[in-house]
Scaffold this motif. Structure first.
Motif, mmCIF file in Angstrom:
data_model
loop_
_atom_site.group_PDB
_atom_site.id
_atom_site.type_symbol
_atom_site.label_atom_id
_atom_site.label_comp_id
_atom_site.label_asym_id
_atom_site.label_seq_id
_atom_site.Cartn_x
_atom_site.Cartn_y
_atom_site.Cartn_z
ATOM 1 N N ASP A 1 0.823 -1.210 0.000
ATOM 2 C CA ASP A 1 0.000 0.000 0.000
ATOM 3 C C ASP A 1 0.858 1.260 0.000
ATOM 4 O O ASP A 1 0.453 2.285 -0.557
ATOM 5 N N PRO B 1 2.622 -9.593 -3.442
ATOM 6 C CA PRO B 1 1.458 -9.452 -2.559
ATOM 7 C C PRO B 1 0.611 -10.725 -2.623
ATOM 8 O O PRO B 1 0.564 -11.399 -3.651
ATOM 9 N N ILE C 1 -1.998 -11.917 -3.537
ATOM 10 C CA ILE C 1 -3.183 -11.775 -4.389
ATOM 11 C C ILE C 1 -3.925 -13.101 -4.516
ATOM 12 O O ILE C 1 -5.096 -13.136 -4.874
ATOM 13 N N ARG D 1 -7.617 -9.666 -1.854
ATOM 14 C CA ARG D 1 -7.382 -8.418 -2.588
ATOM 15 C C ARG D 1 -6.664 -8.663 -3.913
ATOM 16 O O ARG D 1 -5.630 -8.086 -4.218
ATOM 17 N N ARG E 1 -5.122 -6.073 -6.589
ATOM 18 C CA ARG E 1 -3.829 -5.398 -6.462
ATOM 19 C C ARG E 1 -2.857 -5.765 -7.581
ATOM 20 O O ARG E 1 -1.858 -5.072 -7.781
ATOM 21 N N LYS F 1 -2.269 -2.893 -9.891
ATOM 22 C CA LYS F 1 -1.371 -1.879 -9.345
ATOM 23 C C LYS F 1 0.070 -2.377 -9.378
ATOM 24 O O LYS F 1 1.003 -1.601 -9.642
#
Length: 382
Positions: free
Chosen positions: A99, A121, A123, A127, A130, A133
């Motif tokens: 983040d 991350p 994933i 979430r 992400r 991103k």
């Protein structure tokens, strides 16, 4: 590439500091003149890292805590971004903390600075959005787990499986006797490790349940010894939690840091979900995983979860190989009973140790060498 690269790095909280320090040590083996700047903690500084801000500035817990510190975090990130855009390091490495780091990596990448994200991350657990991103932020991802590069490739993200640096550091057969001697514990002691986490909010939410469970365990088995490693700066908070939990009369040893020695020495651990659970698995220790969040954080998180498992050992082995007590289920009596069950079941312990040894071998990949190879390739193709 023969010349040492100029690195910038950002690591948040204790687990990121540890990962980054192990990576830095390995990079220096390849490039002895490696110099790195940015945000880091004491373990990174021990490797010569130039910390412009301390990593504990990023140690927030959940969505609500992040919102509370939003203005300060954004201010730090903006200042760091402008400084790095002027100094233009050869590569920026964001250690976890997605983040924070994605918002830094994206403009650096757009400005032509190579960006690497170390730790994919999760994933695959929650979430998943992400990944978009991540694709915008990172030129390359260094992955801890073997299934992650193929998953990222589906989204056009270049990645390399480098293994887990802790798997390189922890011996396949942990030095239990040496750890006990170092901690002043006898060979015949039955030792319970309490690891409530390294954040202040984890001590507030999780430590009471672990300490109350320890009290109940001691009522059933008075000979038990308890050891609790304390993260830097948290001793007053932990000591207060001990008193409030009614655990002052326990045979409880509080030690500053030394969590790996504590894991090596113990017979079972009551442990907060997170990186520490993987470390416990590498030390081949039975565990009971516990996690609690504030009510709003929990409502937000549970709606984003994709898997039935919460703890890393269970996620990686795709089974409930160790018990989990999450949120409302994290009752001291249930935690205590699960821990005592481990102590009374030697065949189950042996089966778990075999599973954890196989996991350890799969993650032992010489992470530093693989990471430096990936960075060298990235920089050569710049």
């Amino acid at each position: 590439m023969t010349q040492a690269p100029r690195l910038a790095m950002v690591a948040g909280e204790a687990s990121g500091d540890q990962l980054a320090s192990l990576l830095l040590a390995g990079l220096r083996d390849r490039w002895p003149g490696t110099h790195a700047v940015g945000i880091g903690g004491p373990q990174m500084r021990a490797q010569g890292f130039d910390a412009w801000w301390p990593s504990d500035k990023l140690s927030v817990f959940g969505f609500v805590d992040a919102l509370r510190h939003y203005r300060e975090l954004v201010g730090i990130r903006n200042q760091l971004r402008e400084r790095l855009l002027k100094e233009r390091p050869d590569v920026f490495i964001g250690i976890d903390a997605p983040d924070f780091n994605f918002g830094l990596e994206t403009p650096l990448k757009a400005a032509g600075i190579r960006t690497v994200h170390f730790v994919c991350p999760s994933i695959w657990a929650w979430r998943g959005e992400r990944v978009k991103k991540l694709a915008a932020a990172a030129d390359h991802v260094l992955c801890l787990y073997p299934f992650e590069p193929a998953l990222l490739a589906q989204h056009g993200v270049a990645a390399t499986f480098v293994g887990h640096p802790m798997a390189d550091k922890v011996p396949l057969d942990p030095p239990r006797a040496d750890a006990r001697q170092s901690l002043g514990l006898a060979a015949q002691d039955t030792v319970v490790a309490l690891l409530p986490g390294s954040r202040r909010s984890e001590i507030r939410h999780i430590a009471p349940a672990l300490l109350q469970a320890a009290v109940q365990m001691a009522q059933h088995r008075p000979e038990l010894r308890f050891v609790l490693p304390i993260a830097p700066g948290l001793r007053p908070l932990v000591e207060q939690a001990v008193v409030e939990a009614g655990a002052s009369r326990l045979p409880l040893q509080l030690v500053d840091g030394r969590s790996h020695e504590v894991l090596a020495a113990c017979d079972v651990t009551l442990i907060a979900s997170g990186t520490a659970t993987l470390e416990a698995a590498l030390y081949k220790r039975p565990m009971v995983i516990v996690y609690r969040l504030g009510w709003l954080n929990w409502q937000l998180m549970r709606r984003m979860a994709y898997q039935p498992w919460f703890g890393l050992p269970n996620i990686l082995l795709k089974d409930f190989v160790v018990p989990e007590f999450i949120q409302d289920a994290a009752e001291p009596k249930a935690i205590a009973q699960a821990a005592l069950a481990w102590l009374d079941d030697a065949p189950r312990q042996e089966r778990l140790q075999r599973q954890f040894k196989d996991l350890h071998l799969s993650l032992r990949q010489d992470t530093a060498a693989r990471s430096s190879d990936a960075l060298a390739t990235l920089l050569q193709n710049a």
